[in-house]
Write a protein that holds these residues in place. Structure first.
Motif, short mmCIF file in Angstrom:
data_model
loop_
_atom_site.label_atom_id
_atom_site.label_comp_id
_atom_site.label_asym_id
_atom_site.label_seq_id
_atom_site.Cartn_x
_atom_site.Cartn_y
_atom_site.Cartn_z
N ASN A 196 3.62 -35.26 -35.30
CA ASN A 196 3.90 -36.70 -35.26
C ASN A 196 2.66 -37.53 -34.97
N VAL A 197 1.61 -36.92 -34.38
CA VAL A 197 0.41 -37.69 -34.03
C VAL A 197 -0.87 -37.03 -34.54
N ALA A 198 -0.78 -35.85 -35.09
CA ALA A 198 -1.98 -35.12 -35.51
C ALA A 198 -2.65 -35.82 -36.67
N SER A 199 -3.97 -35.71 -36.70
CA SER A 199 -4.76 -36.27 -37.79
C SER A 199 -4.72 -35.32 -38.98
N ALA A 200 -5.30 -35.77 -40.10
CA ALA A 200 -5.33 -34.93 -41.29
C ALA A 200 -6.13 -33.66 -41.06
N ALA A 201 -7.22 -33.77 -40.26
CA ALA A 201 -8.04 -32.59 -39.99
C ALA A 201 -7.28 -31.58 -39.16
N GLU A 202 -6.49 -32.08 -38.17
CA GLU A 202 -5.71 -31.17 -37.32
C GLU A 202 -4.62 -30.48 -38.13
N LEU A 203 -3.97 -31.22 -39.01
CA LEU A 203 -2.94 -30.61 -39.84
C LEU A 203 -3.55 -29.62 -40.82
N ASP A 204 -4.75 -29.92 -41.27
CA ASP A 204 -5.43 -29.02 -42.22
C ASP A 204 -5.79 -27.69 -41.56
N SER A 205 -5.90 -27.71 -40.22
CA SER A 205 -6.25 -26.48 -39.51
C SER A 205 -5.10 -25.49 -39.45
N LEU A 206 -3.87 -25.96 -39.78
CA LEU A 206 -2.72 -25.07 -39.77
C LEU A 206 -2.82 -24.07 -40.92
N LYS A 207 -2.39 -22.84 -40.66
CA LYS A 207 -2.43 -21.80 -41.66
C LYS A 207 -1.46 -22.13 -42.79
N GLY A 208 -1.96 -22.23 -44.01
CA GLY A 208 -1.13 -22.53 -45.16
C GLY A 208 -1.09 -24.01 -45.51
N ILE A 209 -1.63 -24.89 -44.64
CA ILE A 209 -1.65 -26.33 -44.91
C ILE A 209 -3.07 -26.73 -45.28
N GLY A 210 -3.24 -27.22 -46.50
CA GLY A 210 -4.55 -27.67 -46.93
C GLY A 210 -4.66 -29.18 -46.82
N PRO A 211 -5.75 -29.75 -47.31
CA PRO A 211 -5.94 -31.21 -47.23
C PRO A 211 -4.84 -32.00 -47.94
#
Length: 253
Positions: A196-211
């Motif tokens: 809910n608050v993560a930035s695009a870079a933080e979400l990109d760090s998730l396994k399987g989630i790209g930019p």
């Protein structure tokens, strides 16, 4: 004797001429008795009553047209039927008075939607932390303002003030006096990424989630408000059930 008769006839004719001259072109209504030679008023003319005169005229018209009594009554009945039909058509074709147009009543759903409110919890560096009520569609900035505004030392730099909040959301305003999180970990808690608050870079760090998926997650929460459950991530285009199971243990709300 014959001479006397001629004289009497001549006298009678002279008297008639005299009466005619006195009439001044008027119709003579007197009669002359041939035996006595005296004039007598004409008997009064008897005029038939109006009803009889009407019947006589009708009889003459009927005779001229060659109609019998039966045909006359047939024509009367046909005329009455035509008159009745014409009157009925006139009455049925008469335009109905249209009721005056009235303003349409507002739909109950629209009235309820206009009055819909949501409840949001505001915590951290605000003047009046607690529960606030906002109109549907309000944003993080509205929630902070409803909580009395930012307190001294507040650091809203990592907050998305334009994000639309949903009912039950938590808006946490960090304090600058607190230890700042290391770069790239603003949206993490205990090693989990807050979607809910993560930035695009933080979400990109998730396994399987790209930019690309990271941007879609941010676009989804900006358009629909905060995620209410981890399972709601499956509604983001490109995240299926298999990928959701893969990142379930890496994210939080």
């Amino acid at each position: 004797m014959e001479r006397e008769d001629r004289e009497a006839t001549a006298a009678l004719a002279a008297k008639l001429r005299l009466n005619l001259d006195r009439a001044d072109d008027r119709i003579c209504t007197e009669t002359v008795d041939a035996a006595s030679g005296e004039t007598q008023p004409a008997p009064p003319t008897l005029h038939p009553p109006p009803a009889r005169r009407f019947d006589e005229r009708l009889e003459r018209l009927q005779t001229r047209l060659g109609l019998s009594h039966l045909n006359r009554w047939v024509l009367v009945v046909v005329a009455l039927i035509v008159a009745a039909v014409g009157l009925s058509v006139t009455i049925l074709s008469w335009p109905d008075a249209e009721p005056a147009a009235s303003a349409p009543a507002a739909a109950p759903e629209a009235a309820e939607a206009a009055a819909e409110t949501i409840v949001v919890s505001v915590a951290g560096a605000v003047n009046e932390p607690g529960i606030v009520e906002l109109e549907a569609g309000a944003r993080v900035a509205d929630a902070i303002e409803a909580a009395g505004g930012l307190a001294d030392g507040a650091d809203p730099g990592f907050l998305n003030l334009a994000r639309v909040v949903a009912d039950g959301d938590l808006v946490a305003v960090p304090d600058a006096a607190d230890e700042a999180p290391p770069p790239g970990t603003e949206g993490t808690a205990g090693g989990l990424v807050n979607v809910n608050v993560a930035s695009a870079a933080e979400l990109d760090s998730l396994k399987g989630i790209g930019p690309v998926l990271a941007e879609r997650i941010i676009e989804y929460r900006e358009a629909n408000g905060s995620f209410q459950s981890v399972e709601e991530l499956a509604e983001v285009s490109g995240i299926g059930n298999a990928l959701l199971d893969q990142i379930r243990e890496q994210v939080t709300l």
